[in-house]
Motif scaffolding. Structure first.
Motif, PDB file in Angstrom:
ATOM      1  N   GLY A 176       0.810  -1.213   0.000  1.00  0.00           N
ATOM      2  CA  GLY A 176       0.000   0.000   0.000  1.00  0.00           C
ATOM      3  C   GLY A 176       0.841   1.258   0.000  1.00  0.00           C
ATOM      4  O   GLY A 176       0.527   2.237  -0.706  1.00  0.00           O
ATOM      5  N   TRP A 177       1.920   1.250   0.766  1.00  0.00           N
ATOM      6  CA  TRP A 177       2.807   2.410   0.795  1.00  0.00           C
ATOM      7  C   TRP A 177       3.486   2.609  -0.556  1.00  0.00           C
ATOM      8  O   TRP A 177       3.665   3.737  -1.016  1.00  0.00           O
ATOM      9  CB  TRP A 177       3.849   2.254   1.899  1.00  0.00           C
ATOM     10  N   ILE A 178       3.874   1.512  -1.210  1.00  0.00           N
ATOM     11  CA  ILE A 178       4.486   1.625  -2.535  1.00  0.00           C
ATOM     12  C   ILE A 178       3.499   2.250  -3.524  1.00  0.00           C
ATOM     13  O   ILE A 178       3.851   3.134  -4.317  1.00  0.00           O
ATOM     14  CB  ILE A 178       4.946   0.241  -3.034  1.00  0.00           C
ATOM     15  N   GLU A 179       2.246   1.799  -3.458  1.00  0.00           N
ATOM     16  CA  GLU A 179       1.240   2.292  -4.402  1.00  0.00           C
ATOM     17  C   GLU A 179       0.953   3.778  -4.223  1.00  0.00           C
ATOM     18  O   GLU A 179       0.433   4.426  -5.135  1.00  0.00           O
ATOM     19  CB  GLU A 179      -0.058   1.486  -4.254  1.00  0.00           C
ATOM     20  N   LYS A 180       1.288   4.329  -3.058  1.00  0.00           N
ATOM     21  CA  LYS A 180       1.079   5.770  -2.850  1.00  0.00           C
ATOM     22  C   LYS A 180       1.966   6.609  -3.765  1.00  0.00           C
ATOM     23  O   LYS A 180       1.718   7.803  -3.976  1.00  0.00           O
ATOM     24  CB  LYS A 180       1.354   6.130  -1.385  1.00  0.00           C
ATOM     25  N   PHE A 181       3.025   5.989  -4.318  1.00  0.00           N
ATOM     26  CA  PHE A 181       3.929   6.719  -5.205  1.00  0.00           C
ATOM     27  C   PHE A 181       3.479   6.665  -6.664  1.00  0.00           C
ATOM     28  O   PHE A 181       4.141   7.221  -7.541  1.00  0.00           O
ATOM     29  CB  PHE A 181       5.353   6.166  -5.080  1.00  0.00           C
ATOM     30  N   VAL A 249       6.944  -5.394  -6.459  1.00  0.00           N
ATOM     31  CA  VAL A 249       5.747  -5.973  -5.838  1.00  0.00           C
ATOM     32  C   VAL A 249       4.552  -5.079  -6.126  1.00  0.00           C
ATOM     33  O   VAL A 249       4.659  -3.852  -6.206  1.00  0.00           O
ATOM     34  CB  VAL A 249       5.918  -6.170  -4.314  1.00  0.00           C
ATOM     35  N   GLU A 250       3.400  -5.721  -6.284  1.00  0.00           N
ATOM     36  CA  GLU A 250       2.182  -5.000  -6.608  1.00  0.00           C
ATOM     37  C   GLU A 250       0.975  -5.818  -6.188  1.00  0.00           C
ATOM     38  O   GLU A 250       1.102  -7.011  -5.869  1.00  0.00           O
ATOM     39  CB  GLU A 250       2.117  -4.716  -8.117  1.00  0.00           C
ATOM     40  N   LYS A 258      -8.008  -9.400  -4.542  1.00  0.00           N
ATOM     41  CA  LYS A 258      -6.689  -8.785  -4.579  1.00  0.00           C
ATOM     42  C   LYS A 258      -5.676  -9.624  -3.803  1.00  0.00           C
ATOM     43  O   LYS A 258      -5.929 -10.005  -2.664  1.00  0.00           O
ATOM     44  CB  LYS A 258      -6.739  -7.370  -4.003  1.00  0.00           C
ATOM     45  N   THR A 259      -4.551  -9.885  -4.441  1.00  0.00           N
ATOM     46  CA  THR A 259      -3.465 -10.614  -3.784  1.00  0.00           C
ATOM     47  C   THR A 259      -2.142  -9.936  -4.118  1.00  0.00           C
ATOM     48  O   THR A 259      -2.020  -9.248  -5.130  1.00  0.00           O
ATOM     49  CB  THR A 259      -3.411 -12.083  -4.249  1.00  0.00           C
ATOM     50  N   ILE A 260      -1.157 -10.146  -3.258  1.00  0.00           N
ATOM     51  CA  ILE A 260       0.173  -9.593  -3.506  1.00  0.00           C
ATOM     52  C   ILE A 260       0.895 -10.471  -4.512  1.00  0.00           C
ATOM     53  O   ILE A 260       0.890 -11.696  -4.420  1.00  0.00           O
ATOM     54  CB  ILE A 260       0.977  -9.515  -2.195  1.00  0.00           C
ATOM     55  N   GLN A 261       1.502  -9.829  -5.494  1.00  0.00           N
ATOM     56  CA  GLN A 261       2.247 -10.550  -6.522  1.00  0.00           C
ATOM     57  C   GLN A 261       3.577  -9.857  -6.781  1.00  0.00           C
ATOM     58  O   GLN A 261       3.663  -8.636  -6.791  1.00  0.00           O
ATOM     59  CB  GLN A 261       1.433 -10.583  -7.823  1.00  0.00           C
TER      60      GLN A 261
END
Length: 271
Positions: A176-181, A249-250, A258-261
């Motif tokens: 989630g923190w990565i997606e904030k970028f 990671v996404e 939704k799953t982490i991949q």
């Protein structure tokens, strides 16, 4: 609406605005994912020899013009090729393009502007409009230009590693923190991580034309991985093999789940 939320002093209004923004963002993410998967399907069918493909031009009358730029950026990361995506409506194509490091896509368009209604942008990101019947001509001319002007070093992607990472550190909050970028693209690359000596936990297999799927495990924590156009590793990867991996990671959405991949970038077999 976002500005309204920031300046609102009414708690009820703020809550309603926040909910509306969240709904719109969720809809946009679903549209992104749908368009991305459709683009992958077109690439698999249209470009049978990825290594000898200079540039990819994809078009559809089902794509929303507002998301094709974001999806094009994802595809550039994935294939390391200049990508043009075109949304067609009423015989007019509205396109958005993204380039790879040090290749001037805007300059390329200036050499074939006679086939375009309009265009603009800069070195790494362009937009254009053209008549639908000119799309194939446009692709042929652009491909010819790229083949003549792109040097081999530009197509050999280096892998800048941002950080070492262990699977037990990967969770929904981390992603989630990565997606904030986001949105990610040429000037804002998705973070690339490196993990040593993970074990291949299942038998790897191919999806689509040449995409590698596998699960790895380390310290009791597993991670699903997909490697686009990494199918050549299938013959050398075995269950219980030890490998080092470079990946991002996404969140992967499949049937609303939704799953982490991890998105594989490269593999080194160590045992």
């Amino acid at each position: 609406m976002a500005v309204e939320l920031l300046i609102s002093t009414d708690s009820k209004q703020s809550e309603e605005l926040a909910q509306n923004i969240e709904r719109q963002n969720s809809l946009r993410q679903r549209e992104d994912q749908k368009t991305y998967l459709q683009a992958i399907e077109i690439i698999d069918k249209k470009y049978t020899d990825i290594n000898n493909t200079a540039v990819m031009v994809l078009s559809s009358d089902n794509w929303h013009q507002g998301v094709i730029g974001i999806v094009a950026s994802k595809l550039v990361e994935q294939y390391n090729k200049p990508i043009i995506m075109i949304s067609v409506k009423d015989g007019i194509g509205s396109g958005s393009g993204r380039s790879i490091a040090d290749f001037d896509l805007f300059e390329a368009l200036t050499t074939i502007e006679e086939d375009l209604i309009s265009f603009g942008g800069h070195k790494y990101a362009v937009g254009m409009t053209l008549y639908q019947e000119y799309i194939d001509i446009f692709e042929n001319k652009l491909t010819d230009y790229v083949r003549k002007n792109m040097v081999s070093s530009q197509t050999k992607a280096t892998i800048p590693i941002d950080s070492h990472l262990e699977p037990y550190d990967i969770n929904n909050r981390f992603v989630g923190w990565i997606e904030k970028f986001a949105p990610f693209g040429s000037g804002n690359k998705r973070a690339v991580f490196y993990t040593e000596r993970v074990t291949v936990a299942t038998y790897p297999y191919i999806v689509g034309r040449n995409h590698l799927k596998l699960k790895v495990i380390k310290d009791g924590v597993d991670l699903d991985l997909i490697g686009y156009n990494l199918g050549e590793y299938l013959t050398v990867l075995k269950k219980n093999s030890l490998i080092d991996i470079a990946y991002s990671v996404e969140m992967n959405t499949f049937f609303k789940k939704k799953t982490i991949q991890g998105k594989l970038i490269d593999i080194k077999i160590t045992g």
